[in-house]
Design an enzyme around this catalytic site. Structure first.
Site, PDB file in Angstrom:
ATOM      1  N   THR B  33       0.829  -1.206   0.000  1.00 21.95           N
ATOM      2  CA  THR B  33       0.000   0.000   0.000  1.00 21.95           C
ATOM      3  C   THR B  33       0.865   1.258   0.000  1.00 21.95           C
ATOM      4  OG1 THR B  33      -0.044   0.039   2.418  1.00 21.95           O
ATOM      5  CG2 THR B  33      -1.804  -1.190   1.307  1.00 21.95           C
ATOM      6  N   ASP B  34       0.219   2.403  -0.258  1.00 24.05           N
ATOM      7  CA  ASP B  34       0.923   3.681  -0.123  1.00 24.05           C
ATOM      8  C   ASP B  34       0.075   4.649   0.690  1.00 24.05           C
ATOM      9  OD1 ASP B  34      -0.940   4.987  -1.772  1.00 24.05           O
ATOM     10  OD2 ASP B  34       0.326   4.833  -3.547  1.00 24.05           O
ATOM     11  N   ALA B  35       0.570   5.858   0.866  1.00 23.83           N
ATOM     12  CA  ALA B  35      -0.081   6.825   1.745  1.00 23.83           C
ATOM     13  C   ALA B  35      -1.459   7.253   1.229  1.00 23.83           C
ATOM     14  CB  ALA B  35       0.818   8.053   1.947  1.00 23.83           C
ATOM     15  N   GLY B  36      -1.805   6.872   0.001  1.00 20.53           N
ATOM     16  CA  GLY B  36      -3.157   7.107  -0.489  1.00 20.53           C
ATOM     17  C   GLY B  36      -4.157   6.132   0.119  1.00 20.53           C
ATOM     18  N   GLY B  37      -3.646   5.136   0.857  1.00 18.24           N
ATOM     19  CA  GLY B  37      -4.516   4.169   1.520  1.00 18.24           C
ATOM     20  C   GLY B  37      -4.827   2.960   0.652  1.00 18.24           C
TER      21      GLY B  37
END
Lengths: 159, 159, 159, 159
Positions: B33-37
């Site tokens: 995952t990334d900080a965009g969720g």
């Protein structure tokens, strides 16, 4: 870092504390983060590796060439990382590299990740030198040990 | 997938549509995952690669052995990915692999990422076979082409 | 890139070809490579993303701020990548970013990875703007569209 | 693991040694390896994370739900990893998870990566519980502490 001036005469000076450690700037991108909104813990080891690679390059050693010419690779044998504060998207971090002792069978480094003066992660990393194909232990070449010991040596006091 | 029954007599049937594609289950972890969720876009290519590896293994070909015994590697020469819906932490996805034509100089695959029946990402992937050291193009070994053509062939109707 | 001087008067000039594309330098580290000895195919999408982030930053848009202030994120909806030559450890690559048309509902970019003048990977990337929490489509803010169109416009001839 | 029978009466038994640790199987793919031909050192932390996630899930706690329902996340505060032997492409590894003490402010785990009986990497991992948005420390919920202490408890002797 304790400035050299603060160390009383005659004391044994931990070498790595008398010189500013090597540092490398990295930017945090989407790839580094996770759904928690911060840098994924494993990715600090990537940042530390990048800085070590640039440190070796600054000492005169490209790792691809080390492998092609000498058949040698550095491998990490031990890591300890303390995660203090999270880093976030778009942060610009400083990653430091400082040898903590003259290299022998292994090479011991301290590495930190900082945002400005804020410590985000602090690590102790131990490397060994191996034959590229077989991973059999090999001595760290003198051509590398020399510059590292040089980097450890206390520098003459500034003006 | 268009069911075989819907194809009128006499039509040429795209082979890959007559058999269920190979599928591989993957779980989404923090690393994906990334900080965009949601899952970071590059990481779908990792999921697709895992499924291709398991597909080759199911056809009888471990890639480490292919390299050790034949000195061959598959490399990706072209990818097209359409990102339809985001995947999230803890999702369990199905990743499909379907050859779209008999392999010649290259091997063309269609791969999809699904959560249940929901299409999340759809891709066209082209692979070539190369010599492991030099990356010079090599013919895909007949021992691999055969099972892939077999997988393409329409299966006999069930009971 | 065709130099402007080579374009006859009166022709319609594909905008992105009249100005040098934005470029960003990246170094290849161990993390980027795989056991084939070259950069893992998914990792080119990381390099492309880093360059896009720096391109947006150069246009005045930090993505963390875009998210905090406007609640907006860019997401990739489509990628096509052609892998031409492998990149290797210690390579220094140039990653380019060039918009191929004025942004509308989506933003279409061409991105390349080069080592010196050698093209390693070539891509077409489509981005959309979404609400950070819900991923619902949103118009690309005019404050971003403007600078991109400005970047597309033919520049006045140099001295 | 010392079998329970070997522990003399009256001794204090390190709890985690009396029950088989939780284990999770993972396959090594191209994405996990680097140009050294082996698994990149940072990627062991990904494998350890996957196993912890499956261990929590087996105890009844999906992390996405923990976040949605309780606003809580686990974060790693300290890791120590000793790298003993390299893992390679196509290897199938067992990743273990064993709590080493009843959870208090933090949760201390021992995790290992094994190929068959061969230890490849050995780690001590410390987790803390934080509020998802702010990363402020929070108590580990009793609903989680209970099952972990249960997992620590010596099991009744088998038949």
């Amino acid at each position: 870092m304790t400035p050299a001036a603060a160390v009383p005469h005659g004391d044994i000076i931990p070498c790595s504390m008398t010189v500013a450690p090597f540092s490398h700037r990295v930017r945090i991108y989407w790839e580094d983060t996770d759904a928690g909104g911060v840098v994924f813990y494993a990715n600090y080891l990537k940042l530390f590796e990048r800085a070590r690679t640039e440190w070796l390059r600054a000492l005169g050693f490209g790792q691809q060439r080390l492998r092609d010419d000498e058949g040698l690779m550095f491998v990490v044998t031990d890591t300890r990382v303390r995660f203090v504060q999270p880093a976030r998207l778009d942060d610009e971090l400083t990653i430091t590299v400082a040898p903590v002792a003259p290299p022998r069978a292994t090479l011991s480094l301290r590495q930190q990740a900082l945002r400005g003066d804020t410590l985000l992660a602090d690590s102790d990393i131990t490397l060994a030198c191996v034959e590229a194909g077989t991973f059999r232990p090999r001595r760290i070449p003198n051509a590398i040990v020399g510059p590292i010991i040089g980097a450890l040596a206390p520098q003459p006091p500034g003006p």
